[in-house]
Design a protein around this motif. Structure first.
Motif, PDB file in Angstrom:
ATOM      1  N   ALA A 183       0.820  -1.228   0.000  1.00 45.21           N
ATOM      2  CA  ALA A 183       0.000   0.000   0.000  1.00 45.21           C
ATOM      3  C   ALA A 183       0.844   1.264   0.000  1.00 45.21           C
ATOM      4  O   ALA A 183       0.428   2.306   0.513  1.00 45.21           O
ATOM      5  N   ASP A 184       2.042   1.200  -0.580  1.00 43.50           N
ATOM      6  CA  ASP A 184       2.909   2.378  -0.664  1.00 43.50           C
ATOM      7  C   ASP A 184       3.708   2.300  -1.961  1.00 43.50           C
ATOM      8  O   ASP A 184       4.698   1.572  -2.050  1.00 43.50           O
ATOM      9  N   TYR A 185       3.264   3.041  -2.967  1.00 47.91           N
ATOM     10  CA  TYR A 185       3.874   3.004  -4.282  1.00 47.91           C
ATOM     11  C   TYR A 185       4.277   4.407  -4.721  1.00 47.91           C
ATOM     12  O   TYR A 185       3.664   5.397  -4.320  1.00 47.91           O
TER      13      TYR A 185
ATOM     14  N   ALA B 108      -0.577  -0.444  -7.140  1.00 44.13           N
ATOM     15  CA  ALA B 108       0.216  -0.379  -8.366  1.00 44.13           C
ATOM     16  C   ALA B 108      -0.520   0.371  -9.467  1.00 44.13           C
ATOM     17  O   ALA B 108       0.112   0.979 -10.338  1.00 44.13           O
ATOM     18  N   THR B 109      -1.840   0.335  -9.435  1.00 40.67           N
ATOM     19  CA  THR B 109      -2.628   1.031 -10.448  1.00 40.67           C
ATOM     20  C   THR B 109      -3.161   2.380  -9.957  1.00 40.67           C
ATOM     21  O   THR B 109      -4.013   2.987 -10.598  1.00 40.67           O
TER      22      THR B 109
ATOM     23  N   THR C  76      18.071   8.473  -3.573  1.00 37.95           N
ATOM     24  CA  THR C  76      17.089   8.905  -2.583  1.00 37.95           C
ATOM     25  C   THR C  76      16.717   7.743  -1.675  1.00 37.95           C
ATOM     26  O   THR C  76      16.876   6.576  -2.056  1.00 37.95           O
ATOM     27  N   ARG C  77      16.183   8.060  -0.509  1.00 38.82           N
ATOM     28  CA  ARG C  77      15.609   7.037   0.369  1.00 38.82           C
ATOM     29  C   ARG C  77      14.123   7.259   0.593  1.00 38.82           C
ATOM     30  O   ARG C  77      13.416   6.318   0.965  1.00 38.82           O
ATOM     31  N   ASP C  78      13.669   8.488   0.360  1.00 43.16           N
ATOM     32  CA  ASP C  78      12.272   8.806   0.651  1.00 43.16           C
ATOM     33  C   ASP C  78      11.505   9.356  -0.555  1.00 43.16           C
ATOM     34  O   ASP C  78      10.324   9.664  -0.450  1.00 43.16           O
ATOM     35  N   PHE C  79      12.166   9.512  -1.700  1.00 41.54           N
ATOM     36  CA  PHE C  79      11.565  10.083  -2.913  1.00 41.54           C
ATOM     37  C   PHE C  79      11.073  11.520  -2.694  1.00 41.54           C
ATOM     38  O   PHE C  79      10.200  11.991  -3.408  1.00 41.54           O
ATOM     39  N   ARG C  80      11.685  12.172  -1.725  1.00 47.05           N
ATOM     40  CA  ARG C  80      11.370  13.582  -1.479  1.00 47.05           C
ATOM     41  C   ARG C  80      12.635  14.441  -1.510  1.00 47.05           C
ATOM     42  O   ARG C  80      12.593  15.608  -1.891  1.00 47.05           O
TER      43      ARG C  80
END
Length: 302
Positions: free
Chosen positions: A194-196, A218-219, A263-267
């Motif tokens: 639940a984390d994409y 995923a969608t 990155t580790r957090d995509f921020r």
């Protein structure tokens, strides 16, 4: 000298004690020769296997751009690719057990139901373990369907998707992402259940850079599109996890360089182009892990 360097790179890679290695699907312009691979033991330094493994035979232009590979739970490798710049209403597909011997190439007409479709670009495969199915996403332009900026109407892309369990039957094509701007080159990344994350290119003329969005499946739906984390004139993201870090490779096509961030957090993102080595001529695909014997067989095949 180049030949010696290539052989030395392969020697170091094959002599490593690691049981798995990274492969990076690739193509060279003008994309008519076919599927290539880079290999790496650490995810940072890449060696070109220096040959093609599959020649494109389908599509209007019979090219192979943006090759994307994902492996199913039975071990089969599935490959999709862009088969033409325009006029194709689908993409190429084939499969293999060893990345050397491939099934007959097939054309998957995912946009046939939309007769004005201009193109089908950069199909990207994602195996969804949660639902035991493959999600395939791609960019297409359907003129006069969506709001646009300064782009020409035939360059106003949105992302679409289908799903399949067997690559014989496919769910009806649906809209995957409409961020209210022209978008291409999207890649699905799973961090945990639940984390994409969706890494994407904002293809609008003022931007033409890479951003991320976030979703529960995923969608999708994917929302919260970020500010850009690359400069202008970048595209074709490829994402791989190395240790605790995510590396995002991309094509800086105006500068004619291949770059990457970590990155580790995509921020927050750190430029690491000075820490990577990508062979000249490489064009973007997907990165995945294989057992070392697969690489050995690729290197020794003819």
């Amino acid at each position: 000298m180049k030949r010696l360097s290539y052989l030395f790179g392969l020697f170091l890679l094959l002599s490593s004690c690691s049981k798995e290695v990274f492969l990076f699907t690739s193509f060279h312009e003008p994309a008519n020769e076919g599927l290539r691979f880079l290999s790496s033991n650490d995810g940072y330094h890449w060696t070109d296997l220096n040959r093609t493994f599959l020649k494109p035979e389908i599509g209007n232009q019979k090219v192979m751009r943006d090759p994307s590979i994902a492996q199913g739970k039975d071990g089969t490798f599935h490959l999709v690719w862009t088969s033409s710049w325009k006029d194709d209403k689908g993409f190429g597909y084939t499969s293999s057990k060893d990345l050397i011997h491939w099934s007959e190439e097939r054309f998957i007409p995912v946009m046939e139901h939309e007769p004005t479709t201009v193109n089908v670009w950069a199909p990207e495969l994602f195996y969804d373990h949660t639902t035991d199915r493959f999600v395939i996403i791609w960019a297409s332009t359907i003129p006069n369907r969506f709001e646009r900026g300064v782009e020409e109407e035939k360059n106003n892309h949105r992302m679409y998707f289908t799903t399949t369990k067997d690559f014989r039957t496919f769910a009806p094509t649906q809209l995957f992402l409409d961020p209210k701007f022209s978008v291409i080159d999207a890649v699905i990344v799973k961090r945990k259940t639940a984390d994409y994350v969706l890494v994407l290119k904002d293809n609008t003329r003022p931007e033409r850079n890479l951003k991320v969005a976030f979703g529960p499946n995923a969608t999708g739906p994917f929302t919260g599109v970020s500010p850009p984390f690359t400069k202008k004139f970048t595209e074709g993201p490829s994402v791989v996890k190395v240790g605790k870090d995510w590396l995002i490779y991309f094509d800086s096509y105006q500068n004619k360089t291949y770059d990457a961030v970590r990155t580790r957090d995509f921020r927050t993102f750190t430029a690491i182009s000075d820490q990577i080595a990508v062979p000249e001529g490489h064009k973007h695909g997907t990165i995945f892990k294989v057992k070392k014997r697969i690489l050995n067989e690729l290197v020794n095949s003819k």
